[in-house]
Structures are given as C-alpha cells and as structure tokens.
Design a protein around this motif. Structure first.
Motif, mmCIF file in Angstrom:
data_model
loop_
_atom_site.group_PDB
_atom_site.id
_atom_site.type_symbol
_atom_site.label_atom_id
_atom_site.label_comp_id
_atom_site.label_asym_id
_atom_site.label_seq_id
_atom_site.Cartn_x
_atom_site.Cartn_y
_atom_site.Cartn_z
ATOM 1 N N MET A 171 0.834 -1.218 0.000
ATOM 2 C CA MET A 171 0.000 0.000 0.000
ATOM 3 C C MET A 171 0.859 1.254 0.000
ATOM 4 N N LYS A 172 0.506 2.112 -0.899
ATOM 5 C CA LYS A 172 1.261 3.353 -1.056
ATOM 6 C C LYS A 172 0.692 4.401 -0.102
ATOM 7 N N THR A 173 1.554 5.133 0.577
ATOM 8 C CA THR A 173 1.075 6.229 1.421
ATOM 9 C C THR A 173 1.099 7.515 0.599
ATOM 10 N N GLU A 174 -0.066 7.944 0.187
ATOM 11 C CA GLU A 174 -0.137 9.145 -0.656
ATOM 12 C C GLU A 174 -0.350 10.410 0.158
ATOM 13 N N ALA A 175 -0.725 10.245 1.420
ATOM 14 C CA ALA A 175 -0.853 11.410 2.294
ATOM 15 C C ALA A 175 -0.892 10.950 3.749
ATOM 16 N N PHE A 176 -0.368 11.793 4.627
ATOM 17 C CA PHE A 176 -0.579 11.647 6.065
ATOM 18 C C PHE A 176 -1.564 12.742 6.480
ATOM 19 N N VAL A 177 -2.628 12.337 7.149
ATOM 20 C CA VAL A 177 -3.612 13.316 7.604
ATOM 21 C C VAL A 177 -3.697 13.239 9.127
ATOM 22 N N PHE A 178 -3.546 14.391 9.756
ATOM 23 C CA PHE A 178 -3.439 14.445 11.219
ATOM 24 C C PHE A 178 -4.654 15.093 11.856
ATOM 25 N N ASP A 179 -5.081 14.490 12.933
ATOM 26 C CA ASP A 179 -5.949 15.191 13.867
ATOM 27 C C ASP A 179 -5.123 16.318 14.514
ATOM 28 N N ALA A 180 -5.787 17.402 14.900
ATOM 29 C CA ALA A 180 -5.054 18.543 15.473
ATOM 30 C C ALA A 180 -5.004 18.508 17.004
ATOM 31 N N TYR A 181 -6.191 18.584 17.633
ATOM 32 C CA TYR A 181 -6.237 18.783 19.093
ATOM 33 C C TYR A 181 -5.948 17.485 19.840
ATOM 34 N N GLY A 182 -4.819 17.454 20.501
ATOM 35 C CA GLY A 182 -4.410 16.265 21.235
ATOM 36 C C GLY A 182 -3.374 15.463 20.471
ATOM 37 N N THR A 183 -3.348 15.603 19.150
ATOM 38 C CA THR A 183 -2.426 14.813 18.331
ATOM 39 C C THR A 183 -1.202 15.658 17.956
ATOM 40 N N LEU A 184 -1.405 16.722 17.177
ATOM 41 C CA LEU A 184 -0.287 17.629 16.902
ATOM 42 C C LEU A 184 -0.134 18.654 18.028
ATOM 43 N N TYR A 185 -1.258 19.066 18.580
ATOM 44 C CA TYR A 185 -1.253 20.115 19.613
ATOM 45 C C TYR A 185 -1.649 19.557 20.972
ATOM 46 N N ASP A 186 -0.990 20.070 21.980
ATOM 47 C CA ASP A 186 -1.235 19.623 23.342
ATOM 48 C C ASP A 186 -2.377 20.439 23.958
ATOM 49 N N VAL A 187 -3.577 19.850 23.993
ATOM 50 C CA VAL A 187 -4.718 20.575 24.567
ATOM 51 C C VAL A 187 -4.549 20.791 26.072
ATOM 52 N N GLN A 188 -3.704 19.969 26.680
ATOM 53 C CA GLN A 188 -3.429 20.161 28.104
ATOM 54 C C GLN A 188 -2.635 21.440 28.354
ATOM 55 N N SER A 189 -2.102 22.030 27.303
ATOM 56 C CA SER A 189 -1.317 23.247 27.505
ATOM 57 C C SER A 189 -2.191 24.436 27.899
ATOM 58 N N VAL A 190 -3.506 24.280 27.840
ATOM 59 C CA VAL A 190 -4.376 25.349 28.362
ATOM 60 C C VAL A 190 -4.267 25.448 29.886
ATOM 61 N N SER A 191 -3.709 24.407 30.521
ATOM 62 C CA SER A 191 -3.697 24.419 31.992
ATOM 63 C C SER A 191 -2.830 25.548 32.540
ATOM 64 N N LYS A 192 -1.887 26.024 31.746
ATOM 65 C CA LYS A 192 -1.064 27.147 32.224
ATOM 66 C C LYS A 192 -1.956 28.359 32.547
ATOM 67 N N ILE A 193 -2.827 28.692 31.620
ATOM 68 C CA ILE A 193 -3.674 29.877 31.826
ATOM 69 C C ILE A 193 -4.830 29.588 32.803
ATOM 70 N N THR A 194 -5.390 28.377 32.757
ATOM 71 C CA THR A 194 -6.481 28.100 33.708
ATOM 72 C C THR A 194 -5.946 28.078 35.145
ATOM 73 N N CYS A 195 -4.741 27.564 35.320
ATOM 74 C CA CYS A 195 -4.153 27.542 36.668
ATOM 75 C C CYS A 195 -3.762 28.947 37.135
ATOM 76 N N GLU A 196 -3.375 29.781 36.183
ATOM 77 C CA GLU A 196 -3.020 31.166 36.534
ATOM 78 C C GLU A 196 -4.273 31.933 36.964
ATOM 79 N N LYS A 197 -5.360 31.732 36.222
ATOM 80 C CA LYS A 197 -6.594 32.468 36.521
ATOM 81 C C LYS A 197 -7.332 31.894 37.729
ATOM 82 N N PHE A 198 -7.255 30.566 37.880
ATOM 83 C CA PHE A 198 -8.003 29.903 38.963
ATOM 84 C C PHE A 198 -7.079 28.932 39.696
ATOM 85 N N PRO A 199 -6.202 29.475 40.532
ATOM 86 C CA PRO A 199 -5.151 28.649 41.141
ATOM 87 C C PRO A 199 -5.681 27.410 41.878
ATOM 88 N N ARG A 200 -6.821 27.509 42.511
ATOM 89 C CA ARG A 200 -7.305 26.356 43.292
ATOM 90 C C ARG A 200 -7.860 25.255 42.401
#
Lengths: 243, 243
Positions: free
Chosen positions: A1-30
């Motif tokens: 089988m020939k790979t003619e394209a790689f197609v990626f999911d974005a949120y969680g796969t290429l991008y770390d959705v957990q990286s929002v925790s920096k701002i949520t922890c800053e705004k709501f420390p508890r």
C-alpha cells in the motif's frame, strides 16, 4: 500500500490541549487542573451531542459554551475578559514536542490536518505555530456542519486531497477518532500517549484518583469498539517508517 | 396545555444507575467507585459515538463493552462470570426513592418510559421492580437503531402513544436528554438531583476531587446548549403539579 498522504488530527495529536492548563491555573489557582479536564471532556461531548441533535455550532462556539459550563459547575466567578484570555490559548496551543520533528521527517509526502476546529481558528493556530509551512492543507469539518466521528467529516479528505482512503495514513491520539477513521476506511496510526501499562500503574499508585487521571482513563486509552487501528505508536516520530 | 402523557427516561431518572456501585465495590474493593463512574461515563459516550458512526449495537452490548473498557483501563483482572454478575445489576437497578410514590401520584394519566435500553433488558428491569403495573408502555430506541439525543429516538413517543410532543411532559435527570427533548418539542421537566449550589459546595469543600464528583460535574448539571427545560424539579414527587 502506497502512502499518498498523512492526515493528522489537530487537538491532542499535533497540539497539546493540556497546555491550556497554564492559563487556567493562573486564573483559577485552586481549580485550574479540574477546569482544564472538565472543559476538554465537555467540549468533545458537545461536539457529539450537537452533531446528533442536528444543531451544529462552530468549534469555537462550543469551546466557549463548554468553558462557561465548566466554570459555572465548578463554581468560580469569571468575566468575559478572563474567559477571552483563556479561549485565546486555543489560538496558541503548544505543539507536542514530537510535532515539528515528525512533520519534518515526512516532508515530501503531502501532509494535512483534518480537525473539528473551524477554519478561522485552525488557520490562525497553524500559522501561529509555524505549521503552515509544513502542511499542504488544513481541512475543517465546518464545511459539512457535523463533527467527527461522523463519516461526512472523514469524507472531506478525499474531496480535498484527491486520495483514496486506503492510501491515507490517518494519525490521531484520540482513540475514538482513530477507531472511527479505521471504520471509515483509512489506514490508521493511533498515537498511544499513555500506554495501558502506564495507565494501570497510575491508577494503582494514586492515593486519590483526580481529574487528570480521570481524563486519561476516559480519553487516552484505546476504545473497546471492535475497530482496531493498524498501527499503535508511542510518538509521532515513528510515523517515518510508514512513509 | 393539556398533559396527555408523562414519558420518563429510565437510567438515572427512575432508576439509580449509581446503585451498581454495591456490586462493583464488592468485586473490586479498591476501585469500585472509580469503576462505577468511568463505566457510566463511557457507556453513554459509546451510545453517542456508535450513533454518529452509524454502527449501532444494543445498549446491553454497549454496557458490556464499556465495562470491559473500564476494567482494563483501571487495571483489574476479571473473568466472564464476574462481569456477568456486575452486568446483572442492570436488570435489578434500584428505583430512586421517589420513583414509586411519584408514579402512584400520577396514576390516571398515561405513563411511559423512553429509554436507550433494548426492549428485553428494559422489560425485565421494569418487571423486576414492579413498574410494569404502573406504566402503559416501555419504549426502546432499539427499534430505530439510534440512541438519544437523536430525534428518531424521541419520535417513537408519538408513534407509540399517539400524543403530540407538545402534550407530553418528558421527564429526565440526564441534562443532555432534557435539552434534546426540549429541542425536539416536548414540554420538559428536568430532575435536578444535584443542585448547582450543592455542586459548587461539593467542589469547594473537596480536599481531592474524586471520580464521583467528576461524574456529577460532567453529567448532573444543566448543559449550556441554549436549550432550557420548562421545569426544574428536585424530585419526581413534584411532577404531580403538572398533571
């Protein structure tokens, strides 16, 4: 089988959705960690519920709805400016550490994103993080007005890239997405960011199972849907073997 | 507006799905509570995912799939006999304490269940708990092969009871179900089993937010979907005012 394209999911796969925790922890420390996890869990729930109810709204709107839900349920006060600052992180999510190197190693094969995100926020995110120079296309489900895992979302790949599903390697760390993509007809690589063994150990050693472990238990383990991805990888860097 | 029928959701509304924790805690003393919550969360996720993927399986099958998922992810060993004993509880769920008295008070108006459960397990549950003598119909989505919140599920009420949606009071404690039923056209009573104030206090006072609180945060608070139920009640016993 020939790979003619790689197609990626974005949120969680290429991008770390957990990286929002920096701002949520800053705004709501508890409650920053709790807010991060409930928000992400609820955000995906809303994409499924709205798709089933035939009441589509853009991913940006759903991200805001689910943020408001989360803050209210947790019981923290917020104003529009604070919420806007938190939402803004979705335009500047951190790429996973393996993202840039993996895409570089695949250069020469067409690379694309297929994401729940609406076109405007995806294009901004991709540009803000320098992925625009590496991707041939950034495909949004917005065009069909229904979210993954509906087949109409996955159909956009062939329409846009003109490649048959069996010649596409679809890459996702979201287990439901990997299963649905396999069910649809792609060759699928699931990025197992938390192995079963690590998951079991985390639960076993936890004195209290908290929101982050709950998130991993619910969303970072292979689903039991009888739809097995073709490849289980632990890092995007392993994709090079499939080119 | 005339109330020509009361139609009830089953799991969570008439029946306490948390009552499975007795057997999960007996079988898995260290992780019973965690298993109970992850299982229920995943079970509903699978109804949504399979509906969107057009790969319906019966609620019984999904309940088993999601149990297997949960036990594997948590990392406990189980055999088929143990799982069968746990699953059996779905045929003997405890009615909520307000269930029988509320139905008795509504006698004279046609009463029915509309549930994700397949017909066989619903009929067995209803009979095992004595509700068969109080209900005119037990309607299963199995007939249309798609789960709530898809409209095809709610359409079964008119087809079976021959009453227009606007003359039905649909009763659910599942917020997504209440929202979707309202969106569909029913008059809707949402049973708010955990008030917002109680939720906020629980989070505020928690030293560690555990699985049970996570469940309540995710599934027992009104959704922010812009679909407001007509009535917010804290007990099924308050329905009598709507007859």
């Amino acid at each position: 089988m020939k790979t003619e394209a790689f197609v990626f999911d974005a949120y969680g796969t290429l991008y770390d959705v957990q990286s929002v925790s920096k701002i949520t922890c800053e705004k709501f420390p508890r409650h920053g960690e709790l807010i991060t996890q409930v928000w992400r869990l609820k955000q995906l729930e809303y994409t499924w519920l709205r798709s089933l109810m035939n009441s589509y709204r853009s991913f940006w709107d759903i991200t805001e709805e689910s943020l408001i839900y989360t803050l209210d349920a947790v019981g923290v006060e917020s104003d529009a400016a604070t919420r806007a600052q938190i939402m803004d992180k979705y335009l500047h999510l951190d790429p996973h550490p393996d993202c840039h190197s993996a895409l570089d190693a695949l250069a020469g094969v067409p690379l694309a994103i297929l994401s729940n995100g609406n076109q405007g926020i995806l294009d901004t995110l991709v540009e803000n993080t320098g992925l625009d120079r590496k991707l041939e296309a950034t495909i949004s489900v917005d065009k069909v007005g229904i979210f993954k895992p509906h087949a109409a979302a996955y159909e956009l790949v062939e329409e846009r890239l003109n490649v048959k599903p069996e010649n596409v390697v679809f890459v996702s760390s979201n287990a439901f997405d990997a299963c649905a993509a396999k069910n649809f007809g792609f060759r699928v690589a699931w990025i197992e960011r938390v192995t079963r063994k690590a998951m079991n150990r985390e639960v076993d050693e936890a004195e209290h199972v908290g929101p982050s472990t709950m998130f991993k238990l619910l969303r970072m383990q292979m689903e039991d849907l009888g739809m097995e991805p073709d490849y289980r990888l632990t890092s995007l860097n392993e994709l090079v073997a499939l080119r």
